[in-house]
Motif scaffolding. Structure first.
Motif, mmCIF file in Angstrom:
data_model
loop_
_atom_site.group_PDB
_atom_site.id
_atom_site.type_symbol
_atom_site.label_atom_id
_atom_site.label_comp_id
_atom_site.label_asym_id
_atom_site.label_seq_id
_atom_site.Cartn_x
_atom_site.Cartn_y
_atom_site.Cartn_z
ATOM 1 N N UNK A 1 0.839 -1.202 0.000
ATOM 2 C CA UNK A 1 0.000 0.000 0.000
ATOM 3 C C UNK A 1 0.874 1.252 0.000
ATOM 4 N N UNK A 2 1.963 1.209 0.752
ATOM 5 C CA UNK A 2 2.871 2.367 0.814
ATOM 6 C C UNK A 2 3.476 2.674 -0.555
ATOM 7 N N UNK A 3 3.832 1.627 -1.328
ATOM 8 C CA UNK A 3 4.380 1.852 -2.663
ATOM 9 C C UNK A 3 3.343 2.520 -3.563
ATOM 10 N N UNK A 4 2.084 2.099 -3.457
ATOM 11 C CA UNK A 4 1.029 2.722 -4.276
ATOM 12 C C UNK A 4 0.911 4.203 -3.947
ATOM 13 N N UNK A 5 0.983 4.519 -2.673
ATOM 14 C CA UNK A 5 0.902 5.928 -2.257
ATOM 15 C C UNK A 5 2.097 6.707 -2.793
ATOM 16 N N UNK A 6 3.280 6.097 -2.745
ATOM 17 C CA UNK A 6 4.476 6.791 -3.221
ATOM 18 C C UNK A 6 4.368 7.109 -4.708
ATOM 19 N N UNK A 7 3.775 6.188 -5.471
ATOM 20 C CA UNK A 7 3.636 6.419 -6.910
ATOM 21 C C UNK A 7 2.320 7.102 -7.260
ATOM 22 N N UNK A 8 1.596 7.544 -6.210
ATOM 23 C CA UNK A 8 0.361 8.313 -6.385
ATOM 24 C C UNK A 8 -0.672 7.556 -7.240
ATOM 25 N N UNK A 9 -0.818 6.269 -6.918
ATOM 26 C CA UNK A 9 -1.775 5.442 -7.650
ATOM 27 C C UNK A 9 -2.823 4.904 -6.675
ATOM 28 N N UNK A 10 -4.107 4.934 -7.073
ATOM 29 C CA UNK A 10 -5.175 4.516 -6.164
ATOM 30 C C UNK A 10 -5.023 3.059 -5.728
ATOM 31 N N UNK A 11 -5.619 2.754 -4.571
ATOM 32 C CA UNK A 11 -5.634 1.392 -4.049
ATOM 33 C C UNK A 11 -7.071 0.890 -4.030
ATOM 34 N N UNK A 12 -7.317 -0.198 -4.736
ATOM 35 C CA UNK A 12 -8.658 -0.796 -4.772
ATOM 36 C C UNK A 12 -8.873 -1.712 -3.579
ATOM 37 N N UNK A 13 -10.122 -1.772 -3.142
ATOM 38 C CA UNK A 13 -10.460 -2.586 -1.992
ATOM 39 C C UNK A 13 -11.241 -3.838 -2.332
ATOM 40 N N UNK A 14 -11.373 -4.670 -1.306
ATOM 41 C CA UNK A 14 -12.135 -5.924 -1.371
ATOM 42 C C UNK A 14 -12.408 -6.294 0.078
ATOM 43 N N UNK A 15 -13.603 -5.929 0.561
ATOM 44 C CA UNK A 15 -13.886 -6.113 1.990
ATOM 45 C C UNK A 15 -15.330 -6.548 2.192
ATOM 46 N N UNK A 16 -15.683 -7.757 1.748
ATOM 47 C CA UNK A 16 -17.075 -8.204 1.861
ATOM 48 C C UNK A 16 -17.517 -8.340 3.307
ATOM 49 N N UNK A 17 -18.588 -7.615 3.660
ATOM 50 C CA UNK A 17 -19.141 -7.731 5.001
ATOM 51 C C UNK A 17 -18.348 -7.036 6.090
ATOM 52 N N UNK A 18 -17.259 -6.346 5.738
ATOM 53 C CA UNK A 18 -16.448 -5.659 6.740
ATOM 54 C C UNK A 18 -17.090 -4.297 7.027
ATOM 55 N N UNK A 19 -17.478 -4.073 8.287
ATOM 56 C CA UNK A 19 -18.176 -2.841 8.679
ATOM 57 C C UNK A 19 -17.610 -2.347 10.012
ATOM 58 N N UNK A 20 -18.204 -1.263 10.527
ATOM 59 C CA UNK A 20 -17.824 -0.758 11.843
ATOM 60 C C UNK A 20 -16.398 -0.246 11.901
#
Length: 540
Positions: free
Chosen positions: A161-180
């Protein structure tokens, strides 16, 4: 070149008679101009999250079909081929996609392998992610399926994730049922999207906490009806996607169908089209035109704004679909694969037991999530076997990368009354996955795929059908129409064998997807996706 029609200006929420001028692949002018042309000119559709591999077509062949429905671009996660071939697989997708006039936007697959609880063909660590993100052809960090790794600050996950931030590229998610609090931490890690919501309430919470929510309608997972009522209020932060779309479905429709369904519900046309056309461009920073002066001439001509029947598709000013015919030419490429297991014996699929009860995976129509059941076992000669009467069938996952004993489980809702079906499309590691009425039929189906080094098949005592997938064991080297027809034939045979599922092969392919709860099967054993650990098949 000049095009006349009813201009659909999504951003300014107006439709006017006009003329679009195209020069050197760009829109040089848009002028209001009276004429008698009734069709509509609008930006092309963008699929905001799709695994091209799930169409069973290489990118160049996917493009030939997609443009017939007005799709000009995709945000594509090459996660499937990466699990088979690693970085070489990602490079294959990029290079093949570049051979045709279509705007594939590939991401760096964040989870190869998806978990440590299965056998994949490759590993892409944080250093590999850095190398990929350095490539300008890689537009984002693809879906972070290892959400437990994010929640528990796994060092390797956080590095990616840190590398994506360094290269200013979005990070896609995948979090089924994750809340709160869990989803709050997941978002705060820098993850910007989720396409896995299966309830209105879950999606609303994620939207309120700043996530972009993708309404997914694929061949297996269908969340359109559950989420679409969020669109009128939250259209600025939503997108449409397929995630996984099988070839027979892609022949019929794509993102255009979601627009038609939304408009049929009375939703504002401009809000719907912002979701379908503009939001992915803005979120991912895509080099895709939005029908403005100076933009790339990526646009479509549609018959109306109700069904969105595509008449013409232009990409960079080139006409790629016209009068019912795709103008994208077939290209040559070299097949890559990774398939190294030996043929199996019927005895390999025996599961000796005296247990009266077993855990059963309950497959759910139109969902990737499953339920866990406990039911009575059927034992013959000391071996747990399929119970056709109660629709509790034996299932296997066979490691395709090396010789290992098959993993065994039982599954409900496939409905087979005879024979077996099998696939080497088994998310995410793409081992062989099969379900059948007997050990003999399961073994027969598995061996058909081992002999051909990948594909999907259906077998019975009297018949055998196969769609060979020689590219990484997950894609065909043939044209989309042929693959779509062959897949439809296999789908019909599976249903003739008794399957009651709408998309039996797509559903089967997700029964090894460990990152989606509740109960799944990897090549290493039965897996509890809620507790993220292996569990026993038998219940004492």
């Amino acid at each position: 070149m000049k095009l006349q029609g009813q201009i659909v200006d999504i951003q300014n929420k107006r439709i006017f008679k006009g003329e679009v001028s195209i020069k050197n692949g760009k829109i040089s002018n848009i002028a209001e101009k009276g004429h008698d042309v009734e069709h509509y000119i609008m930006p092309g559709f963008v699929d905001a999250h799709i695994h091209i591999e799930s169409s069973m077509l290489v990118p160049s062949e996917f493009a030939r079909l997609a443009v017939t429905h007005g799709t000009v671009a995709t945000v594509s996660d090459p996660h499937e081929i990466a699990n088979v071939l690693g970085v070489a697989g990602v490079e294959f997708m990029i290079e093949n996609g570049k051979k045709v006039p279509f705007k594939f936007n590939f991401g760096a697959p964040s989870c190869v392998p998806a978990t440590d609880f299965e056998s994949a063909g490759a590993i892409i660590n944080a250093d590999g992610i850095k190398k990929l993100l350095e490539n300008p052809d890689i537009k984002y960090l693809a879906e972070m399926m290892n959400y437990p790794g994010v929640l528990f600050d796994d060092p390797e996950v956080m590095k990616k994730i840190a590398w994506a931030k360094q290269y200013n590229k979005p990070v896609d998610g995948h979090a089924p049922g994750v809340v709160g609090d869990a989803i709050t931490k997941y978002i705060n890690a820098g993850i910007t999207t989720d396409h896995e919501c299966f309830t209105y309430e879950e999606a609303l919470e994620k939207l309120q906490k700043g996530m972009k929510i993708l309404i997914r309608e694929g061949s297996a997972a269908k969340n359109f009806e559950a989420l679409i009522d969020l669109l009128p209020e939250h259209f600025e932060n939503m997108m449409f996607c397929s995630d996984d779309k099988h070839p027979d479905d892609l022949v019929v429709h794509h993102i255009n169908n979601l627009c038609a369904r939304a408009v049929a519900k009375g939703m504002d046309i401009f809000k719907v089209l912002q979701v379908a056309c503009l939001n992915p461009i803005k979120h991912y920073g895509l080099d895709v035109g939005a029908l403005k002066v100076g933009d790339a001439a990526d646009m479509i001509v549609v018959q109306d704004l109700k069904v969105f029947k595509t008449l013409q598709t232009y990409i960079d000013g080139a006409l790629v679909f016209d009068q019912g015919k795709s103008l994208i030419k077939k290209v040559d490429f070299k097949n890559l694969n990774n398939f190294n297991t030996s043929k199996k014996n019927v005895s390999d699929f025996r599961f000796p037991s005296t247990s009266k009860h077993i855990r059963v995976i309950e497959a759910l129509e139109g969902q990737l999530v499953t339920k866990e059941l406990v039911d009575e076992s059927l034992i013959e000669n000391g071996n747990l076997v399929s119970n056709v009467k109660t629709d509790i069938l034996k299932m296997t996952v066979v490691n395709r990368y090396q010789d290992q004993p098959p993993a065994i489980a039982f599954i409900k809702n496939f409905g087979l009354k005879q024979g077996a079906i099998a696939s080497s499309v088994g998310h995410d590691s793409h081992n062989i996955i099969a379900v059948g009425v007997s050990d003999e039929m399961i073994c027969k189906a598995v061996n058909v795929l081992i002999e051909t080094k990948g594909g999907i098949c259906a077998v019975s005592d009297a018949e055998e059908q196969l769609l060979s997938l020689p590219v990484a064991g997950i894609m065909s080297d043939r044209d989309g129409e042929t693959v779509g027809k062959d897949y439809a034939d296999l789908d019909r045979m599976a249903k003739a064998l008794g399957s009651t599922l709408n998309a039996p092969y797509m559903t089967l392919s997700f029964m090894a997807l460990l990152v989606i709860p509740a109960l799944k099967l990897s090549d290493k054993g039965l897996f509890n996706g809620k507790e993220f650990k292996f569990t026993s098949l038998t219940v004492e």
